[in-house]
Design a protein around this motif. Structure first.
Motif, PDB file in Angstrom:
ATOM      1  N   ALA A   1     -87.734 -66.345-100.315  1.00  0.00           N
ATOM      2  CA  ALA A   1     -88.160 -65.646 -99.101  1.00  0.00           C
ATOM      3  C   ALA A   1     -88.358 -66.640 -97.951  1.00  0.00           C
ATOM      4  O   ALA A   1     -88.018 -66.349 -96.797  1.00  0.00           O
ATOM      5  CB  ALA A   1     -89.433 -64.858 -99.362  1.00  0.00           C
ATOM      6  N   GLU A   2     -88.878 -67.812 -98.271  1.00  0.00           N
ATOM      7  CA  GLU A   2     -89.098 -68.828 -97.240  1.00  0.00           C
ATOM      8  C   GLU A   2     -87.770 -69.288 -96.635  1.00  0.00           C
ATOM      9  O   GLU A   2     -87.643 -69.432 -95.418  1.00  0.00           O
ATOM     10  CB  GLU A   2     -89.861 -70.031 -97.836  1.00  0.00           C
ATOM     11  CG  GLU A   2     -90.123 -71.152 -96.858  1.00  0.00           C
ATOM     12  CD  GLU A   2     -91.026 -70.734 -95.704  1.00  0.00           C
ATOM     13  OE1 GLU A   2     -90.896 -71.337 -94.625  1.00  0.00           O
ATOM     14  OE2 GLU A   2     -91.840 -69.812 -95.873  1.00  0.00           O
ATOM     15  N   ASN A   3     -86.771 -69.526 -97.480  1.00  0.00           N
ATOM     16  CA  ASN A   3     -85.456 -69.928 -96.973  1.00  0.00           C
ATOM     17  C   ASN A   3     -84.815 -68.815 -96.124  1.00  0.00           C
ATOM     18  O   ASN A   3     -84.189 -69.093 -95.110  1.00  0.00           O
ATOM     19  CB  ASN A   3     -84.524 -70.299 -98.122  1.00  0.00           C
ATOM     20  CG  ASN A   3     -84.852 -71.657 -98.700  1.00  0.00           C
ATOM     21  OD1 ASN A   3     -85.568 -72.449 -98.100  1.00  0.00           O
ATOM     22  ND2 ASN A   3     -84.341 -71.916 -99.893  1.00  0.00           N
ATOM     23  N   ARG A   4     -84.994 -67.564 -96.543  1.00  0.00           N
ATOM     24  CA  ARG A   4     -84.450 -66.456 -95.749  1.00  0.00           C
ATOM     25  C   ARG A   4     -85.113 -66.404 -94.373  1.00  0.00           C
ATOM     26  O   ARG A   4     -84.451 -66.190 -93.363  1.00  0.00           O
ATOM     27  CB  ARG A   4     -84.636 -65.120 -96.493  1.00  0.00           C
ATOM     28  CG  ARG A   4     -83.648 -64.937 -97.630  1.00  0.00           C
ATOM     29  CD  ARG A   4     -83.619 -63.512 -98.133  1.00  0.00           C
ATOM     30  NE  ARG A   4     -84.880 -63.049 -98.688  1.00  0.00           N
ATOM     31  CZ  ARG A   4     -85.242 -63.172 -99.962  1.00  0.00           C
ATOM     32  NH1 ARG A   4     -84.424 -63.727-100.832  1.00  0.00           N
ATOM     33  NH2 ARG A   4     -86.412 -62.727-100.366  1.00  0.00           N
ATOM     34  N   ARG A   5     -86.440 -66.618 -94.348  1.00  0.00           N
ATOM     35  CA  ARG A   5     -87.148 -66.639 -93.061  1.00  0.00           C
ATOM     36  C   ARG A   5     -86.619 -67.751 -92.164  1.00  0.00           C
ATOM     37  O   ARG A   5     -86.398 -67.556 -90.970  1.00  0.00           O
ATOM     38  CB  ARG A   5     -88.647 -66.828 -93.289  1.00  0.00           C
ATOM     39  CG  ARG A   5     -89.422 -65.544 -93.343  1.00  0.00           C
ATOM     40  CD  ARG A   5     -90.924 -65.774 -93.223  1.00  0.00           C
ATOM     41  NE  ARG A   5     -91.479 -66.616 -94.279  1.00  0.00           N
ATOM     42  CZ  ARG A   5     -91.804 -66.187 -95.491  1.00  0.00           C
ATOM     43  NH1 ARG A   5     -91.646 -64.937 -95.810  1.00  0.00           N
ATOM     44  NH2 ARG A   5     -92.283 -67.016 -96.401  1.00  0.00           N
TER      45      ARG A   5
ATOM     46  N   ARG B   1     -74.365 -63.056-100.728  1.00  0.00           N
ATOM     47  CA  ARG B   1     -74.826 -63.260-102.100  1.00  0.00           C
ATOM     48  C   ARG B   1     -75.801 -64.428-102.170  1.00  0.00           C
ATOM     49  O   ARG B   1     -76.864 -64.342-102.781  1.00  0.00           O
ATOM     50  CB  ARG B   1     -73.632 -63.514-103.020  1.00  0.00           C
ATOM     51  CG  ARG B   1     -74.009 -63.612-104.505  1.00  0.00           C
ATOM     52  CD  ARG B   1     -72.845 -64.042-105.366  1.00  0.00           C
ATOM     53  NE  ARG B   1     -72.425 -65.411-105.121  1.00  0.00           N
ATOM     54  CZ  ARG B   1     -73.088 -66.505-105.520  1.00  0.00           C
ATOM     55  NH1 ARG B   1     -74.215 -66.386-106.180  1.00  0.00           N
ATOM     56  NH2 ARG B   1     -72.632 -67.712-105.250  1.00  0.00           N
ATOM     57  N   ARG B   2     -75.447 -65.519-101.493  1.00  0.00           N
ATOM     58  CA  ARG B   2     -76.324 -66.697-101.497  1.00  0.00           C
ATOM     59  C   ARG B   2     -77.626 -66.422-100.751  1.00  0.00           C
ATOM     60  O   ARG B   2     -78.693 -66.872-101.164  1.00  0.00           O
ATOM     61  CB  ARG B   2     -75.614 -67.887-100.867  1.00  0.00           C
ATOM     62  CG  ARG B   2     -74.524 -68.449-101.733  1.00  0.00           C
ATOM     63  CD  ARG B   2     -73.897 -69.655-101.090  1.00  0.00           C
ATOM     64  NE  ARG B   2     -72.811 -70.181-101.883  1.00  0.00           N
ATOM     65  CZ  ARG B   2     -72.200 -71.317-101.616  1.00  0.00           C
ATOM     66  NH1 ARG B   2     -72.568 -72.054-100.585  1.00  0.00           N
ATOM     67  NH2 ARG B   2     -71.213 -71.732-102.381  1.00  0.00           N
ATOM     68  N   PHE B   3     -77.529 -65.705 -99.643  1.00  0.00           N
ATOM     69  CA  PHE B   3     -78.722 -65.364 -98.857  1.00  0.00           C
ATOM     70  C   PHE B   3     -79.677 -64.525 -99.692  1.00  0.00           C
ATOM     71  O   PHE B   3     -80.881 -64.771 -99.707  1.00  0.00           O
ATOM     72  CB  PHE B   3     -78.308 -64.604 -97.591  1.00  0.00           C
ATOM     73  CG  PHE B   3     -79.466 -64.186 -96.733  1.00  0.00           C
ATOM     74  CD1 PHE B   3     -80.079 -65.084 -95.884  1.00  0.00           C
ATOM     75  CD2 PHE B   3     -79.924 -62.878 -96.767  1.00  0.00           C
ATOM     76  CE1 PHE B   3     -81.156 -64.692 -95.085  1.00  0.00           C
ATOM     77  CE2 PHE B   3     -80.989 -62.481 -95.984  1.00  0.00           C
ATOM     78  CZ  PHE B   3     -81.612 -63.387 -95.142  1.00  0.00           C
ATOM     79  N   ARG B   4     -79.151 -63.547-100.396  1.00  0.00           N
ATOM     80  CA  ARG B   4     -79.998 -62.688-101.229  1.00  0.00           C
ATOM     81  C   ARG B   4     -80.604 -63.455-102.402  1.00  0.00           C
ATOM     82  O   ARG B   4     -81.692 -63.124-102.868  1.00  0.00           O
ATOM     83  CB  ARG B   4     -79.192 -61.507-101.758  1.00  0.00           C
ATOM     84  CG  ARG B   4     -78.866 -60.497-100.698  1.00  0.00           C
ATOM     85  CD  ARG B   4     -78.033 -59.379-101.261  1.00  0.00           C
ATOM     86  NE  ARG B   4     -77.801 -58.348-100.274  1.00  0.00           N
ATOM     87  CZ  ARG B   4     -76.909 -57.388-100.416  1.00  0.00           C
ATOM     88  NH1 ARG B   4     -76.167 -57.328-101.512  1.00  0.00           N
ATOM     89  NH2 ARG B   4     -76.744 -56.487 -99.467  1.00  0.00           N
ATOM     90  N   GLY B   5     -79.927 -64.478-102.881  1.00  0.00           N
ATOM     91  CA  GLY B   5     -80.403 -65.229-104.035  1.00  0.00           C
ATOM     92  C   GLY B   5     -81.400 -66.320-103.702  1.00  0.00           C
ATOM     93  O   GLY B   5     -81.987 -66.907-104.610  1.00  0.00           O
ATOM     94  N   THR B   6     -81.611 -66.598-102.446  1.00  0.00           N
ATOM     95  CA  THR B   6     -82.517 -67.677-102.061  1.00  0.00           C
ATOM     96  C   THR B   6     -83.955 -67.171-101.978  1.00  0.00           C
ATOM     97  O   THR B   6     -84.232 -65.985-102.113  1.00  0.00           O
ATOM     98  CB  THR B   6     -82.071 -68.292-100.715  1.00  0.00           C
ATOM     99  OG1 THR B   6     -82.797 -69.493-100.494  1.00  0.00           O
ATOM    100  CG2 THR B   6     -82.306 -67.351 -99.556  1.00  0.00           C
TER     101      THR B   6
END
Length: 78
Positions: A66-70, A59-64
């Motif tokens: 695009a740069e943070n996911r990368r 849930r947190r990953f999806r809410g962050t």
């Protein structure tokens, strides 16, 4: 105007129905085999089920952003 032949109604043959649904990949020859297959399926579903902690991380990953996911994926080595 031409006279056309009436279209005859065609009914496809229905397979014999014995009250049992067929599941792909499960042999229905013996009821014991079916029970074993269903038990194995249940174990695999439980194994694939996310834990509460995993659901929260996702849930947190999806809410962050695009740069943070990368960055997270880079840290994980993917």
């Amino acid at each position: 105007m031409q006279h056309s032949q009436p279209i005859q109604h065609w009914e496809p043959e229905e397979p014999e129905y014995d009250g049992q649904l067929e599941l792909p990949g499960i042999a229905l020859d013996k009821s014991d085999d079916l029970l074993l297959s269903l038990d194995e399926l249940e174990e695999e579903l439980e194994r694939a089920q996310l834990t509460a902690e995993e659901m929260e991380l996702l849930r947190r990953f999806r809410g962050t952003t695009a740069e943070n996911r990368r960055m997270i994926l880079q840290i994980l080595g993917r």
